[in-house]
Design a protein around this motif. Structure first.
Motif, PDB file in Angstrom:
ATOM      1  N   THR A 230      -1.972  11.562  -5.329  1.00 31.13           N
ATOM      2  CA  THR A 230      -1.440  11.015  -4.081  1.00 31.13           C
ATOM      3  C   THR A 230      -2.439  10.047  -3.461  1.00 31.13           C
ATOM      4  OG1 THR A 230      -0.108  12.987  -3.701  1.00 31.13           O
ATOM      5  CG2 THR A 230      -0.578  11.607  -1.772  1.00 31.13           C
TER       6      THR A 230
ATOM      7  N   ALA B  99      -1.539   6.114  -2.803  1.00 31.29           N
ATOM      8  CA  ALA B  99      -1.554   5.591  -1.432  1.00 31.29           C
ATOM      9  C   ALA B  99      -2.784   4.746  -1.135  1.00 31.29           C
ATOM     10  CB  ALA B  99      -1.466   6.748  -0.444  1.00 31.29           C
TER      11      ALA B  99
ATOM     12  N   SER C 140      -5.131  11.655   0.816  1.00 24.46           N
ATOM     13  CA  SER C 140      -3.767  12.182   0.827  1.00 24.46           C
ATOM     14  C   SER C 140      -3.351  12.680   2.207  1.00 24.46           C
ATOM     15  CB  SER C 140      -3.615  13.295  -0.213  1.00 24.46           C
ATOM     16  OG  SER C 140      -4.515  14.362   0.050  1.00 24.46           O
TER      17      SER C 140
ATOM     18  N   VAL D  15      -1.709   9.995   4.673  1.00 21.39           N
ATOM     19  CA  VAL D  15      -0.378   9.457   4.408  1.00 21.39           C
ATOM     20  C   VAL D  15       0.559   9.955   5.510  1.00 21.39           C
ATOM     21  CG1 VAL D  15       1.559   9.416   2.801  1.00 21.39           C
ATOM     22  CG2 VAL D  15      -0.787   9.383   1.925  1.00 21.39           C
TER      23      VAL D  15
ATOM     24  N   PRO E  51       1.531  14.681   0.387  1.00 26.99           N
ATOM     25  CA  PRO E  51       0.833  14.052   1.516  1.00 26.99           C
ATOM     26  C   PRO E  51       0.210  15.054   2.485  1.00 26.99           C
ATOM     27  CG  PRO E  51       3.182  13.998   1.916  1.00 26.99           C
ATOM     28  CD  PRO E  51       2.980  14.624   0.554  1.00 26.99           C
TER      29      PRO E  51
END
Length: 149
Positions: free
Chosen positions: A70, A74, A78, A81, A101
């Motif tokens: 993640t 992103a 994480s 997010v 997230p």
């Protein structure tokens, strides 16, 4: 037989990944966190090293990898997010559930270049992140110190 002509992805070595995982597990022990699973993935999101502490729940291994992936997807931690639920659901569907997230996945960088990511699971999300963030910071400091010698 060593295949020196075989190209490799830029980024972390196995020794780097081992160092980071051991450091994150040590942070968890130092701070009294529940048993952690810690993963380090390469820039393609594939696991280099994954270890789960004795007594850790089996599901934490997959969650640790997903948190690291993640962070890569992103391009930030994480836990940073912040997307609406339906968008998160869509992304999780696209990536087969490997989009989590919640705090615990961080990028591993060197001079602004992403080398991979680390993820942890097993404690509270902020503790998971503290373990991997501290490990990454210690690793970066050890590299800068080694470069000064």
């Amino acid at each position: 037989m060593i295949m020196s002509d075989t190209p490799r992805l830029p980024g972390l070595t196995l020794a780097d990944a081992d160092w980071l995982v051991q450091a994150a597990l040590a942070v968890g022990t130092e701070r009294g966190f529940p048993p952690l699973a810690v993963a380090v993935v390469d820039v393609a999101g594939e696991a280099i090293v994954l270890r789960r502490s004795d007594g850790g729940m089996p599901m934490t291994s997959r969650i640790a990898v997903a948190k690291a992936r993640t962070a890569l997807l992103a391009l930030k931690s994480s836990g940073s997010v912040d997307l609406p639920g339906p968008i998160v659901d869509s992304i999780q569907h696209l990536y087969g559930g490997d989009f989590v997230p919640f705090a615990g996945g961080v990028l591993i960088t060197d001079g602004g270049v992403i080398l991979g990511a680390a993820g942890a699971s097993g404690a509270r999300a902020r503790e998971d992140e503290e373990a991997v963030q501290t490990a990454v910071r210690r690793w970066q400091e050890s590299r800068s110190t080694a470069g000064q010698k």
